[in-house]
Write an enzyme that holds these catalytic residues in place. Structure first.
Site, PDB file in Angstrom:
ATOM      1  N   TRP A   1       0.421  -0.839   0.368  1.00 46.30           N
ATOM      2  CA  TRP A   1      -0.026   0.118   0.150  1.00 46.30           C
ATOM      3  C   TRP A   1       0.826   1.434  -0.150  1.00 46.30           C
ATOM      4  O   TRP A   1       0.518   2.096   0.077  1.00 46.30           O
ATOM      5  CB  TRP A   1      -1.147   0.231   1.322  1.00 46.30           C
ATOM      6  CG  TRP A   1      -0.440  -0.248   2.628  1.00 46.30           C
ATOM      7  CD1 TRP A   1       1.169  -0.083   3.058  1.00 46.30           C
ATOM      8  CD2 TRP A   1      -0.996   0.840   3.744  1.00 46.30           C
ATOM      9  NE1 TRP A   1       1.389   0.039   4.647  1.00 46.30           N
ATOM     10  CE2 TRP A   1       0.123   1.361   4.767  1.00 46.30           C
ATOM     11  CE3 TRP A   1      -2.168   1.851   3.374  1.00 46.30           C
ATOM     12  CZ2 TRP A   1      -0.718   1.667   5.504  1.00 46.30           C
ATOM     13  CZ3 TRP A   1      -2.120   2.979   4.300  1.00 46.30           C
ATOM     14  CH2 TRP A   1      -1.354   3.043   5.777  1.00 46.30           C
ATOM     15  N   ASP A   2       1.682   1.050   0.338  1.00 40.82           N
ATOM     16  CA  ASP A   2       3.209   2.187   0.205  1.00 40.82           C
ATOM     17  C   ASP A   2       3.003   2.969  -0.732  1.00 40.82           C
ATOM     18  O   ASP A   2       3.279   3.945  -0.839  1.00 40.82           O
ATOM     19  CB  ASP A   2       4.646   2.294   0.480  1.00 40.82           C
ATOM     20  CG  ASP A   2       4.651   0.828   1.095  1.00 40.82           C
ATOM     21  OD1 ASP A   2       3.781   0.036   1.916  1.00 40.82           O
ATOM     22  OD2 ASP A   2       5.812   1.723   2.299  1.00 40.82           O
TER      23      ASP A   2
ATOM     24  N   GLU B   1      -0.463  -2.545  12.429  1.00 45.61           N
ATOM     25  CA  GLU B   1      -0.053  -4.138  12.068  1.00 45.61           C
ATOM     26  C   GLU B   1      -0.183  -4.576  13.456  1.00 45.61           C
ATOM     27  O   GLU B   1       0.511  -5.560  13.922  1.00 45.61           O
ATOM     28  CB  GLU B   1       1.143  -3.941  11.360  1.00 45.61           C
ATOM     29  CG  GLU B   1       0.869  -3.910  10.186  1.00 45.61           C
ATOM     30  CD  GLU B   1       2.150  -3.981   8.988  1.00 45.61           C
ATOM     31  OE1 GLU B   1       1.845  -4.415   7.916  1.00 45.61           O
ATOM     32  OE2 GLU B   1       2.789  -3.491   9.183  1.00 45.61           O
TER      33      GLU B   1
ATOM     34  N   LYS C   1       1.241   0.742  16.339  1.00 45.50           N
ATOM     35  CA  LYS C   1       2.206   1.235  15.618  1.00 45.50           C
ATOM     36  C   LYS C   1       2.500   1.972  14.486  1.00 45.50           C
ATOM     37  O   LYS C   1       3.616   3.189  13.957  1.00 45.50           O
ATOM     38  CB  LYS C   1       2.310  -0.068  14.891  1.00 45.50           C
ATOM     39  CG  LYS C   1       3.510  -0.398  12.907  1.00 45.50           C
ATOM     40  CD  LYS C   1       3.426  -1.609  12.437  1.00 45.50           C
ATOM     41  CE  LYS C   1       5.067  -1.454  11.279  1.00 45.50           C
ATOM     42  NZ  LYS C   1       5.114  -2.050  10.613  1.00 45.50           N
ATOM     43  N   GLN C   2       1.576   2.733  14.010  1.00 46.64           N
ATOM     44  CA  GLN C   2       1.855   3.808  12.715  1.00 46.64           C
ATOM     45  C   GLN C   2       0.359   4.509  12.725  1.00 46.64           C
ATOM     46  O   GLN C   2      -0.574   4.410  13.525  1.00 46.64           O
ATOM     47  CB  GLN C   2       2.147   3.242  11.793  1.00 46.64           C
ATOM     48  CG  GLN C   2       1.172   2.259  11.080  1.00 46.64           C
ATOM     49  CD  GLN C   2       1.881   1.320   9.336  1.00 46.64           C
ATOM     50  OE1 GLN C   2       2.930   1.106  10.012  1.00 46.64           O
ATOM     51  NE2 GLN C   2       1.243   2.060   8.525  1.00 46.64           N
TER      52      GLN C   2
END
Length: 725
Positions: A325-326, A457, A527-528
């Site tokens: 997906w980056d 994640e 995580k993000q």
């Protein structure tokens, strides 16, 4: 005084007098007199790379990579290593040296000199013919005429690869040919046979380079040409070695890079260091994308990996060169605004592998196209066996791809892409997948999407009703309905009911979205960036109160060692809210701990290195500039400008050159009090004009219009005729 070959604006070469080696203060050059070391060896991890979307290599490294060339089965698939022909070294006792990455020309140069000779070597991946990697070498005499000068060179020529079975090399005085095939296919359902590769290169200078007794200078060109088609590889090799002069090849390459920067770039006044960060950031993404203009025949593009095209040759290294997906979520948005043709190339990768996406959906009992979490050559999921949760549950990538398609249509209105390049099919089939994936909860009287892994994640192995996943699913179905007037693909009423009636976990007491069912806002680490992505880039409708609450709630929950792109999203959010101190703090955090000198190579982690060159973080950083400080919002039916007048660090003015929207090209200039839109190009394709509004004022945009507004005034630009009335 010494002689140096330089190019002028006319792109012709002349000899001029020059001063001794000095490092440049230019914002487009990154120089050092000593290369970074890891112990007694070069630290390849933070050396720069040269690339053109077809070929790439880290300078001085021993491998070259080619777009789409993978070896290994399923989860072991990785970029196939081609032995490098560019990593030979000069063996002289130099009194001075300089190593420079010039991002404006896509050239890495090495300059060495002693009392006898000056050596200038320029390495570049040709923009003119993408099959070509070149070493342009100039020897310039410093010793008196009358003596022969020989420059010894260490050559470690390698004609073998762990990934490619090369036949015995054909070797003549003009070229060496390596022909081979990858050793393993990725998946027998979607790849019939091993992938061929042909490498033509100039015999390497094992006996050194020389100037004869009467020469003051001499130019050498060492050519490598690589392709999966032997005829194409040979034609490009012949062009560079027989048909064209070395200086003309270099000049053409520079000219094409100049065209790239002329097409779109960002200028900063008052902060040269930030300008350098922006210039290098764009270079590292663009060097893994196809050229804007090339003489090579069109090739299928095979995606952007988090570690660029220059890494991923070993299982586990830089995610093995896989695409995630980056590409669509982090790298794509900044490319779309300046280079929409390249954004379309990125989407073409997903469309080209749609058969595998359809298979992936059927494999799990669903309909439409389900894109893999990790993708390489075939579009089958190549997530390694170590990480099954991504393969099984990280479904949001299908929505991320659909959202990228949404943004492409919003920016271009390209009906031909929808009808003739399968863009409409991409949009419809991703919507079909989400419609088949949702289930109805009779107690809630709403639809749910269960057993998914959100962007965070740390929520593994899976959760129910990820708000981010549900949002991209809803937007995917809405988009299919929006373009149905063009595609003639009618969206069933049930799909629309799903899109408008998906369940979103929400805490009424705190007025926060919950990341998933059962999420604990008080003591869960993430995580993000996840929930904050609803506000941007998804621009999900919510109140300012909820937007602020989400930012304030989730920013302190985010791991301090989270990836770079996370902090850019928080920076954008706090800029929206006018909390500029917080926005600046997070903006600096998004890049300062991740960029390694001397060549501004990005790393994935703050401590250590991780994946390099981490263009996922690069993409987030550029989005903070464009959509945070730039205040740009690309909605489905309009383009909005609403900069807040606050610029980071020492910057006093931003200028975004070459913003593309519906065939028009704008320049946007921002300072602390005012912003201005300049209409540089006006295109009336299909007789579409653009209109604008601010406050109660309305008008039509014309070529050379300059519109100035005080900070705080929102400008909206849209088509005079909507895409779907």
């Amino acid at each position: 005084m010494m002689l140096l070959v330089l190019w002028l604006i006319s792109l012709k070469f002349i000899l001029v007098q020059t001063a001794p080696i000095e490092q440049s203060n230019s914002t487009t050059t990154f120089s050092t007199d000593k290369l970074p070391m890891d112990g007694s060896s070069l630290d390849y991890r933070i050396l720069p790379y040269i690339g053109n979307g077809h070929l790439a290599t880290v300078v001085y490294n021993d491998v070259i990579y080619m777009n789409g060339l993978y070896n290994g089965q399923n989860g072991t698939s990785h970029r196939a290593c081609i032995p490098s022909t560019l990593n030979w070294q000069f063996k002289i006792n130099s009194s001075s040296s300089l190593y420079t990455l010039n991002v404006s020309s896509g050239i890495f140069s090495e300059i060495l000199e002693n009392d006898k000779v000056r050596i200038e070597r320029r390495l570049f991946a040709s923009q003119e013919y993408t099959e070509l990697l070149l070493a342009h070498v100039v020897l310039i005499r410093k010793a008196p005429i009358g003596t022969r000068i020989v420059v010894p060179i260490e050559v470690n020529e390698n004609t073998t690869s762990d990934d490619i079975d090369f036949a015995n090399a054909t070797r003549t005085s003009q070229y060496v040919l390596l022909s081979g095939k990858t050793r393993e296919i990725e998946n027998s359902l979607f790849q019939a046979e091993s992938l061929p590769v042909f490498v033509y290169y100039t015999p390497l200078p094992v006996h050194g380079l020389e100037l004869n007794e009467n020469e003051t200078n001499r130019t050498y060109l060492f050519v490598t040409s690589i392709d999966g088609n032997q005829s194409i590889a040979k034609q490009s090799f012949d062009y560079a070695t027989i048909e064209q002069q070395p200086d003309a090849i270099l000049a053409s390459h520079i000219s094409r890079w100049n065209d790239v920067w002329s097409s779109g770039h960002i200028d900063i006044e008052g902060d040269d260091e930030l300008q350098r960060q922006i210039n290098s950031a764009f270079y590292y993404i663009l060097s893994s994308l196809p050229p804007l203009s090339t003489k090579s025949k069109p090739k299928q593009f095979y995606g952007l990996s988090p570690g660029t095209l220059s890494w991923g040759g070993h299982e586990g290294e830089a995610y093995s060169g896989h695409s995630f997906w980056d590409m669509e979520t982090w790298m794509y948005p900044s490319i779309l605004l300046f280079y929409p043709t390249l954004a379309k190339e990125m989407l073409s990768y997903r469309i080209a592998l749609s058969d595998a996406a359809a298979y992936n959906a059927r494999l799990f009992g669903y309909e439409g196209w389900r894109f893999p979490w990790e993708s390489a050559r075939t579009g089958i999921d190549v997530t390694p066996d170590c990480c099954p949760t991504g393969r099984l549950y990280e479904l949001h990538i299908t929505g991320d791809i659909a959202f990228a398609a949404r943004q492409y249509i919003a920016a271009t209105g390209n009906q031909d892409w929808l009808l003739n390049e399968r863009g409409g099919e991409l949009i419809y089939e991703t919507a079909r997948f989400w419609a088949s994936r949702a289930i109805y909860n009779t107690d809630r009287k709403q639809y749910e999407i269960l057993s998914v892994l959100p962007p965070d994640e740390d929520a593994e192995p899976f959760k129910n009703n990820s708000v981010y996943t549900n949002a991209v699913a809803s937007l995917s179905i809405q988009l299919a309905n929006y373009v149905s007037c063009i595609t003639n693909k009618t969206v069933p009423r049930k799909w629309l009911d799903i899109a408008s009636n998906l369940y979103f976990p929400f805490d009424n007491s705190t007025q926060d979205y919950l990341e998933y069912d059962g999420f604990n806002l008080k003591n869960t680490t993430i995580k993000q960036a996840d929930v904050v992505l609803l506000g941007f880039p998804l621009m999900w409708e919510m109140s300012d109160v909820v937007r602020r609450n989400d930012l304030l709630a989730y920013e302190p929950l985010t791991r301090t060692d989270g990836p770079a792109m996370t902090w850019s999203m928080y920076s954008i959010g706090f800029t929206e809210l006018g909390d500029f101190d917080k926005a600046d703090q997070l903006f600096r955090r998004s890049y300062q701990s991740y960029v390694r000198s001397p060549f501004n190579v990005w790393t994935e982690t703050q401590q250590g290195v991780g994946t390099v060159n981490f263009i996922t973080g690069v993409g987030g950083f550029l989005q903070a500039i464009l959509f945070g400080y730039g205040g740009i919002r690309l909605e489905l039916n309009q383009l909005e400008f609403n900069p807040r007048g606050h610029l980071p660090d020492q910057a006093t003015k931003f200028t975004f050159h070459g913003i593309k929207y519906q065939g028009f090209i704008f320049d946007l200039t921002i300072n602390s009090n005012m912003y201005e839109i300049f209409v540089r190009v006006q295109s009336n394709i299909n007789y579409i004009f653009l209109v604008y509004e601010y406050g109660e004022h309305h008008g039509s945009l014309k070529l050379n219009d300059r519109l100035s507004f005080p900070i705080g005034m929102r400008l909206i630009i849209r088509r005079s005729i909507t895409l779907c009335p």
